[in-house]
Design a protein around this motif. Sequence first.
Motif, short mmCIF file in Angstrom:
data_model
loop_
_atom_site.label_atom_id
_atom_site.label_comp_id
_atom_site.label_asym_id
_atom_site.label_seq_id
_atom_site.Cartn_x
_atom_site.Cartn_y
_atom_site.Cartn_z
N VAL A 117 -8.70 3.59 -6.43
CA VAL A 117 -7.94 4.66 -5.78
C VAL A 117 -6.70 4.99 -6.59
N ALA A 118 -6.00 3.95 -7.08
CA ALA A 118 -4.78 4.20 -7.84
C ALA A 118 -5.08 4.97 -9.12
N ARG A 119 -6.12 4.58 -9.84
CA ARG A 119 -6.46 5.31 -11.07
C ARG A 119 -6.79 6.77 -10.78
N TRP A 120 -7.56 6.99 -9.71
CA TRP A 120 -7.92 8.37 -9.33
C TRP A 120 -6.67 9.16 -8.95
N ALA A 121 -5.77 8.54 -8.19
CA ALA A 121 -4.55 9.24 -7.75
C ALA A 121 -3.68 9.66 -8.93
N PHE A 122 -3.60 8.80 -9.92
CA PHE A 122 -2.78 9.13 -11.09
C PHE A 122 -3.50 10.12 -12.03
N ASP A 123 -4.79 9.91 -12.24
CA ASP A 123 -5.50 10.75 -13.21
C ASP A 123 -5.87 12.12 -12.65
N GLY A 172 6.31 -2.07 -1.98
CA GLY A 172 6.08 -2.17 -3.41
C GLY A 172 5.72 -0.83 -3.99
N SER A 173 5.75 -0.73 -5.30
CA SER A 173 5.43 0.55 -5.95
C SER A 173 4.59 0.30 -7.19
N LEU A 174 3.88 1.34 -7.57
CA LEU A 174 3.00 1.31 -8.73
C LEU A 174 3.15 2.64 -9.46
N LEU A 175 3.29 2.57 -10.77
CA LEU A 175 3.45 3.78 -11.58
C LEU A 175 2.24 3.93 -12.51
N PRO A 176 2.01 5.14 -13.02
CA PRO A 176 0.90 5.34 -13.96
C PRO A 176 1.02 4.38 -15.15
N GLY A 177 -0.11 3.88 -15.59
CA GLY A 177 -0.12 2.96 -16.70
C GLY A 177 0.02 1.50 -16.31
N GLU A 178 0.26 1.23 -15.00
CA GLU A 178 0.45 -0.15 -14.55
C GLU A 178 -0.77 -0.72 -13.82
N VAL A 179 -1.82 0.06 -13.67
CA VAL A 179 -3.01 -0.42 -12.97
C VAL A 179 -3.81 -1.34 -13.89
N PRO A 180 -4.05 -2.59 -13.49
CA PRO A 180 -4.84 -3.49 -14.34
C PRO A 180 -6.24 -2.95 -14.58
#
Length: 385
Positions: A117-123, A172-180
């Motif tokens: 989900v995180a990768r999709w949200a950023f990309d 917590g927070s997550l930014l683009p480029g930080e998804v393992p």
Amino acid sequence: MEPVEITEDGLVLRPWQATDADAVHRACQDPDIQRWTTVPRPYRPEHARAFVTEVAPGDWAAGRGAPFAVCDAATGELLGSCGLVSIGTGLGSGEIGYWVAPWARGRGVTVRAARAVARWAFDSLKLRRLIWQAEVGNHASRLVALRAGFRVEGRLRLADPAPEGGNQGWIGSLLPGEVPAAGSTGPAGPGTLEARRAAVFGRPQPVLFATAGATELRLRPLEERDLDAIVATCQDPETVRWTTVPDPYQREHAEGFRRDVAEAAWAGGTGATYAIADADDRYAGSIDLRISPADPLVADVGFMTAPHARGRGYQPAALAALCAWGFATLGLARIEWRANVGNTGSRRVAEKAGFTFEGTARGGVNHRGERQDVWVAGLLAEDLT
């Protein structure tokens, strides 16, 4: 916003369908889902039907959320829920939420889904930040967030706490480029200190046992019936002299100690506070282990003994048992004891429990508005082998 489907790492994340209602209803009977989320309680079939046929499609259509059903890519079995529970296009920010069905736990499903989900949200959505929130004490959700790459950065009061839950939340927070990368264990993978402690603090506080002479002691969480004895102990002149308990000490102080110190420490994974109970299960004292916020392998101890229980060897036995648990279960490397210079009773307890006296820290503590010298002693894990 048009619904999409994501396939990644053995999972298919797809829009919810009417045929998912029965599985959603079954999953949401789980006590953990009801404890840590805001699903209705009791959760009825009509709640599940409304979610999959009205709420989820409505979130997609309005662009305010992106809820996905998480399914096994090979069998199509529903495994859980993961998606964006809110989307703030103006700020380029969204909030992630998830739960996993009880029959799918222990397989890394939620971590894999959260990363997808995180990768999709950023990309695809071009979001610039994702937020994760959970009630303090929800260590399973926190561990998922860490493994998905989120940095847990602090606490805040929750706007929508779960029924009968607390109002303090982790954020917590997550930014683009930080998804393992898919398949990566991440910074809190199996076997790490984070994972070990999540398993400990994510369960009810255990009862520990100690022996003082012929007396078996139980170290158990503080209970309502202990509060009057705590008040009496904290009104004792020796307790007032050597500790920083409020003076005068009232019932509300004991209630606050149990709620805001003992229970909050266990929920937050920052330490463990115990009542020392004698053979009749009567309160004989309190003892706590506090993990250092600066070094997760170091903790310090504090204790007080009820006047009627002094001189019986209860406190050294309890201290030794608690330290052994801290080394074996929490993976600590060092435990420290400190007491005001002159507190020979506390020093004898520490030395009988195996602590090595290391010296005096000048002005080492603020005691009732004045800096005072303190004795320092330490116990290492190897001291117990």
